[in-house]
Design a protein around this motif. Structure first.
Motif, PDB file in Angstrom:
ATOM      1  N   ASP A 248      11.361 -33.024  16.301  1.00 15.54           N
ATOM      2  CA  ASP A 248      11.018 -33.749  15.080  1.00 15.54           C
ATOM      3  C   ASP A 248      10.414 -35.101  15.448  1.00 15.54           C
ATOM      4  OD1 ASP A 248      11.942 -31.830  13.252  1.00 15.54           O
ATOM      5  OD2 ASP A 248      14.020 -32.524  13.439  1.00 15.54           O
ATOM      6  N   PRO A 249       9.715 -35.743  14.498  1.00 15.70           N
ATOM      7  CA  PRO A 249       9.230 -37.100  14.765  1.00 15.70           C
ATOM      8  C   PRO A 249      10.409 -38.021  15.095  1.00 15.70           C
ATOM      9  CG  PRO A 249       8.197 -36.185  12.804  1.00 15.70           C
ATOM     10  CD  PRO A 249       9.305 -35.239  13.199  1.00 15.70           C
ATOM     11  N   PRO A 250      10.214 -39.017  15.957  1.00 19.76           N
ATOM     12  CA  PRO A 250       8.925 -39.442  16.528  1.00 19.76           C
ATOM     13  C   PRO A 250       8.528 -38.686  17.802  1.00 19.76           C
ATOM     14  CG  PRO A 250      10.621 -40.982  17.173  1.00 19.76           C
ATOM     15  CD  PRO A 250      11.300 -39.988  16.264  1.00 19.76           C
ATOM     16  N   ASP A 251       9.463 -37.904  18.391  1.00 22.72           N
ATOM     17  CA  ASP A 251       9.122 -37.192  19.626  1.00 22.72           C
ATOM     18  C   ASP A 251       7.960 -36.224  19.400  1.00 22.72           C
ATOM     19  OD1 ASP A 251      11.003 -38.478  21.140  1.00 22.72           O
ATOM     20  OD2 ASP A 251      12.548 -36.958  20.851  1.00 22.72           O
ATOM     21  N   HIS A 252       8.002 -35.477  18.305  1.00 22.92           N
ATOM     22  CA  HIS A 252       6.940 -34.524  18.014  1.00 22.92           C
ATOM     23  C   HIS A 252       5.586 -35.221  17.935  1.00 22.92           C
ATOM     24  CE1 HIS A 252       4.184 -32.606  15.100  1.00 22.92           C
ATOM     25  NE2 HIS A 252       4.482 -31.516  15.770  1.00 22.92           N
ATOM     26  N   THR A 253       5.542 -36.335  17.241  1.00 21.24           N
ATOM     27  CA  THR A 253       4.287 -37.070  17.064  1.00 21.24           C
ATOM     28  C   THR A 253       3.717 -37.504  18.412  1.00 21.24           C
ATOM     29  OG1 THR A 253       5.178 -37.873  14.965  1.00 21.24           O
ATOM     30  CG2 THR A 253       3.206 -38.979  15.824  1.00 21.24           C
ATOM     31  N   ARG A 254       4.578 -38.044  19.257  1.00 24.74           N
ATOM     32  CA  ARG A 254       4.135 -38.516  20.575  1.00 24.74           C
ATOM     33  C   ARG A 254       3.644 -37.361  21.435  1.00 24.74           C
ATOM     34  NH1 ARG A 254       7.199 -38.491  25.067  1.00 24.74           N
ATOM     35  NH2 ARG A 254       9.073 -38.191  23.806  1.00 24.74           N
ATOM     36  N   LEU A 255       4.377 -36.272  21.468  1.00 28.81           N
ATOM     37  CA  LEU A 255       4.012 -35.145  22.322  1.00 28.81           C
ATOM     38  C   LEU A 255       2.719 -34.479  21.849  1.00 28.81           C
ATOM     39  CD1 LEU A 255       7.558 -33.563  22.781  1.00 28.81           C
ATOM     40  CD2 LEU A 255       6.245 -34.835  24.489  1.00 28.81           C
ATOM     41  N   ARG A 256       2.586 -34.295  20.549  1.00 33.03           N
ATOM     42  CA  ARG A 256       1.381 -33.643  20.024  1.00 33.03           C
ATOM     43  C   ARG A 256       0.139 -34.497  20.277  1.00 33.03           C
ATOM     44  NH1 ARG A 256       0.696 -29.463  15.673  1.00 33.03           N
ATOM     45  NH2 ARG A 256      -1.474 -29.589  14.976  1.00 33.03           N
ATOM     46  N   HIS A 257       0.278 -35.797  20.143  1.00 34.37           N
ATOM     47  CA  HIS A 257      -0.849 -36.705  20.332  1.00 34.37           C
ATOM     48  C   HIS A 257      -1.423 -36.583  21.744  1.00 34.37           C
ATOM     49  CE1 HIS A 257      -3.363 -40.274  19.984  1.00 34.37           C
ATOM     50  NE2 HIS A 257      -2.842 -40.728  21.105  1.00 34.37           N
ATOM     51  N   LEU A 258      -0.571 -36.296  22.716  1.00 33.47           N
ATOM     52  CA  LEU A 258      -1.010 -36.260  24.108  1.00 33.47           C
ATOM     53  C   LEU A 258      -1.890 -35.060  24.433  1.00 33.47           C
ATOM     54  CD1 LEU A 258       2.294 -37.422  25.850  1.00 33.47           C
ATOM     55  CD2 LEU A 258       0.136 -38.688  25.728  1.00 33.47           C
ATOM     56  N   VAL A 259      -1.784 -33.988  23.647  1.00 33.14           N
ATOM     57  CA  VAL A 259      -2.538 -32.770  23.981  1.00 33.14           C
ATOM     58  C   VAL A 259      -3.504 -32.336  22.888  1.00 33.14           C
ATOM     59  CG1 VAL A 259      -0.826 -31.844  25.567  1.00 33.14           C
ATOM     60  CG2 VAL A 259      -0.665 -31.298  23.140  1.00 33.14           C
ATOM     61  N   GLN A 260      -3.427 -32.925  21.710  1.00 27.24           N
ATOM     62  CA  GLN A 260      -4.240 -32.409  20.614  1.00 27.24           C
ATOM     63  C   GLN A 260      -5.745 -32.551  20.873  1.00 27.24           C
ATOM     64  OE1 GLN A 260      -2.938 -34.547  17.152  1.00 27.24           O
ATOM     65  NE2 GLN A 260      -3.871 -36.480  17.760  1.00 27.24           N
ATOM     66  N   GLY A 261      -6.136 -33.510  21.705  1.00 23.59           N
ATOM     67  CA  GLY A 261      -7.555 -33.680  22.006  1.00 23.59           C
ATOM     68  C   GLY A 261      -8.173 -32.479  22.691  1.00 23.59           C
ATOM     69  N   ALA A 262      -7.351 -31.690  23.397  1.00 21.02           N
ATOM     70  CA  ALA A 262      -7.862 -30.514  24.104  1.00 21.02           C
ATOM     71  C   ALA A 262      -8.125 -29.349  23.166  1.00 21.02           C
ATOM     72  CB  ALA A 262      -6.880 -30.089  25.190  1.00 21.02           C
ATOM     73  N   PHE A 263      -7.673 -29.458  21.904  1.00 21.17           N
ATOM     74  CA  PHE A 263      -7.770 -28.326  20.989  1.00 21.17           C
ATOM     75  C   PHE A 263      -8.525 -28.661  19.708  1.00 21.17           C
ATOM     76  CE2 PHE A 263      -4.043 -27.623  23.648  1.00 21.17           C
ATOM     77  CZ  PHE A 263      -4.258 -26.321  24.077  1.00 21.17           C
ATOM     78  N   THR A 264      -9.331 -29.709  19.733  1.00 24.04           N
ATOM     79  CA  THR A 264     -10.147 -30.035  18.576  1.00 24.04           C
ATOM     80  C   THR A 264     -11.241 -28.987  18.403  1.00 24.04           C
ATOM     81  OG1 THR A 264     -11.685 -31.376  19.869  1.00 24.04           O
ATOM     82  CG2 THR A 264      -9.762 -32.514  18.917  1.00 24.04           C
ATOM     83  N   ALA A 265     -11.849 -28.967  17.215  1.00 25.20           N
ATOM     84  CA  ALA A 265     -12.913 -27.993  16.951  1.00 25.20           C
ATOM     85  C   ALA A 265     -14.061 -28.156  17.946  1.00 25.20           C
ATOM     86  CB  ALA A 265     -13.411 -28.152  15.513  1.00 25.20           C
ATOM     87  N   ARG A 266     -14.397 -29.386  18.282  1.00 23.94           N
ATOM     88  CA  ARG A 266     -15.511 -29.630  19.206  1.00 23.94           C
ATOM     89  C   ARG A 266     -15.182 -29.144  20.612  1.00 23.94           C
ATOM     90  NH1 ARG A 266     -16.642 -33.457  22.816  1.00 23.94           N
ATOM     91  NH2 ARG A 266     -14.795 -34.668  22.208  1.00 23.94           N
ATOM     92  N   ARG A 267     -13.987 -29.470  21.101  1.00 24.80           N
ATOM     93  CA  ARG A 267     -13.593 -29.046  22.454  1.00 24.80           C
ATOM     94  C   ARG A 267     -13.489 -27.521  22.538  1.00 24.80           C
ATOM     95  NH1 ARG A 267     -10.801 -33.071  25.576  1.00 24.80           N
ATOM     96  NH2 ARG A 267     -10.266 -31.415  27.042  1.00 24.80           N
ATOM     97  N   VAL A 268     -12.978 -26.922  21.488  1.00 24.51           N
ATOM     98  CA  VAL A 268     -12.839 -25.462  21.485  1.00 24.51           C
ATOM     99  C   VAL A 268     -14.204 -24.789  21.429  1.00 24.51           C
ATOM    100  CG1 VAL A 268     -12.052 -23.496  20.104  1.00 24.51           C
ATOM    101  CG2 VAL A 268     -10.496 -25.410  20.559  1.00 24.51           C
ATOM    102  N   ALA A 269     -15.125 -25.327  20.632  1.00 22.42           N
ATOM    103  CA  ALA A 269     -16.469 -24.749  20.561  1.00 22.42           C
ATOM    104  C   ALA A 269     -17.137 -24.746  21.930  1.00 22.42           C
ATOM    105  CB  ALA A 269     -17.317 -25.522  19.557  1.00 22.42           C
ATOM    106  N   ALA A 270     -16.854 -25.766  22.727  1.00 19.05           N
ATOM    107  CA  ALA A 270     -17.431 -25.848  24.072  1.00 19.05           C
ATOM    108  C   ALA A 270     -16.846 -24.788  25.005  1.00 19.05           C
ATOM    109  CB  ALA A 270     -17.198 -27.238  24.654  1.00 19.05           C
ATOM    110  N   MET A 271     -15.722 -24.170  24.611  1.00 23.49           N
ATOM    111  CA  MET A 271     -15.099 -23.137  25.427  1.00 23.49           C
ATOM    112  C   MET A 271     -15.662 -21.751  25.142  1.00 23.49           C
ATOM    113  SD  MET A 271     -11.136 -24.463  25.223  1.00 23.49           S
ATOM    114  CE  MET A 271     -10.522 -23.151  26.287  1.00 23.49           C
TER     115      MET A 271
END
Length: 400
Positions: A92-115
């Motif tokens: 749960d937050p705040p741990d969830h918020t911190r952990l998700r923030h660290l990896v969410q950039g790898a799964f954005t629509a733009r990053r995924v489209a490049a895959m």
């Protein structure tokens, strides 16, 4: 789950093979029903679309695995809920918020489209590998290795170990069937991840594992949190797509009119993927929740401190939300399904899962438009867990 008023666990095989009649009874029974686990722990079940969507976004439904385990321990000693490894999905937050923030950039629509080129190369290679064979197991030969090879590339993990990853994943997700196998798989997988972390620390690469180690060195992650993060990505990064590809293919061969429609309308594949996700939700039951305060669901009050199951599969077959909900309608054009969840914990890999499904299914049908089922439907084996909706194997004749 054969009866919404049962005081014991449901017979697993009938429900696993076809959960939808039971889920329809649960919806008809009221906004909330109570089932009991084998050990006698009451579980409040929510299966109506509007209630499921509201629950997924309600912060009064906690997901912290340690607190959930404590609630279970207070009722029956020795029950394991399977939350031994802590990660963002069972935090749960705040741990969830911190952990998700660290990896969410790898799964954005733009990053995924490049895959997409990577996914296309892997798909082509796998289809080349089964070329010339009359019958294949679509799950083992195609649906499983594809997303696993993608997530291995993303993490920088050795692809040749993918059978071990699958074995560990199966034992962990079906932990109630064999507690000893669960414990062994959990230990082996954790040890393996720690070895990979040591290797990557010695030889950094251009991958997500190296990024996580950099975050750890910056004080943003602990060692245990890195293990938990990789654990979640390795399992969650392939399970959804495996199930999607298997159930989508089965749905097509069982619905020849929809099979013909999709072959005639390949441009609509992206939208059709959403209907496959609705029709057979790869994650059938959301991660276990518990009430941190009393919650009123329509006219039913769930007291604080109760364990709650939120049925994504039940919501996506709710006829009050989707007309002809038990029919596969590929031109439905309604993307309101909850297969990826909703709210704070919505699936981080949704874009990647849809991309993999679109590329893989499109290539499969492009090469083998006349594929047929090579077994009786009643002979098919389903994953033995209420959390997932997926096939163990799917024998198909590629040439029709």
């Amino acid at each position: 789950m054969e009866s919404v008023t049962s005081t014991s666990a449901p017979p697993p095989v009938p429900y696993i093979a076809d959960p939808y009649p039971a889920l329809a009874r649960i919806r008809a029974n009221g906004p909330v029903s109570i089932l009991h686990s084998d050990e006698g722990i009451p579980m409040w079940v929510i299966a109506r679309y509007r209630n499921v969507r509201a629950a997924l976004a309600d912060p009064r439904f906690g997901q912290d695995a340690r607190r959930a385990q404590t609630l279970a321990d207070n009722r029956v000693a020795g029950v394991t809920l399977g939350g031994d490894v802590i990660h963002m999905l069972n935090s749960d937050p705040p741990d969830h918020t911190r952990l998700r923030h660290l990896v969410q950039g790898a799964f954005t629509a733009r990053r995924v489209a490049a895959m997409r080129p990577l996914v296309e190369r892997i798909t082509t290679s796998l289809l080349d590998g089964v070329g010339g064979r009359q019958t294949v197991d679509l799950v083992q030969d195609f649906a499983f290795p594809l997303p696993m090879l993608v997530i291995c590339e993303l993490l920088g993990f050795p692809a040749e170990e993918r059978d071990a990853y699958r074995s560990w994943s199966t034992a962990i997700l079906t932990h109630n069937d064999d507690p000893a196998a669960f414990a062994t798989a959990l230990r082996d997988m954790t040890d393996y991840i720690e070895v990979q972390l040591r290797h990557r620390r010695a030889r950094p690469g251009e991958d997500l594992l190296t990024e996580l180690l950099a975050a750890r060195d910056a004080g943003q992650l602990t060692d245990d949190e890195i293990v938990g993060m990789v654990f979640l990505l390795l399992i969650g990064g392939h399970e959804t797509t495996v199930n999607l590809l298997g159930t989508a293919t089965l749905a097509l061969v069982r619905n020849p009119d929809q099979h013909r429609w999709l072959l005639a309308n390949p441009h609509a594949l992206s939208e059709a993927i959403d209907e496959f996700l609705r029709y057979e939700s790869p994650v059938a039951m959301a991660t276990l929740r518990f009430t941190t305060a009393p919650v009123t669901v329509d006219d039913v009050v769930i007291p604080a401190g109760e364990l709650v199951l939120v049925s994504l599969g039940g919501a996506n077959r709710d006829p009050d939300r989707f007309p002809d909900a038990d029919r596969l309608i590929l031109d439905r054009r309604d993307t309101g399904h909850l297969a990826f969840g909703h709210g704070l914990h919505r699936c981080l890999g949704a874009f990647l899962g849809k991309l993999e499904g679109e590329v893989a299914l499109g290539a499969l049908l492009g090469r083998y438009p006349g594929l047929t089922l090579a077994a009786e439907v009643r002979q098919l084996r389903w994953r033995d867990t209420i959390m997932l909706r997926g096939l163990e194997s799917l024998p198909v004749s590629l040439h029709g």
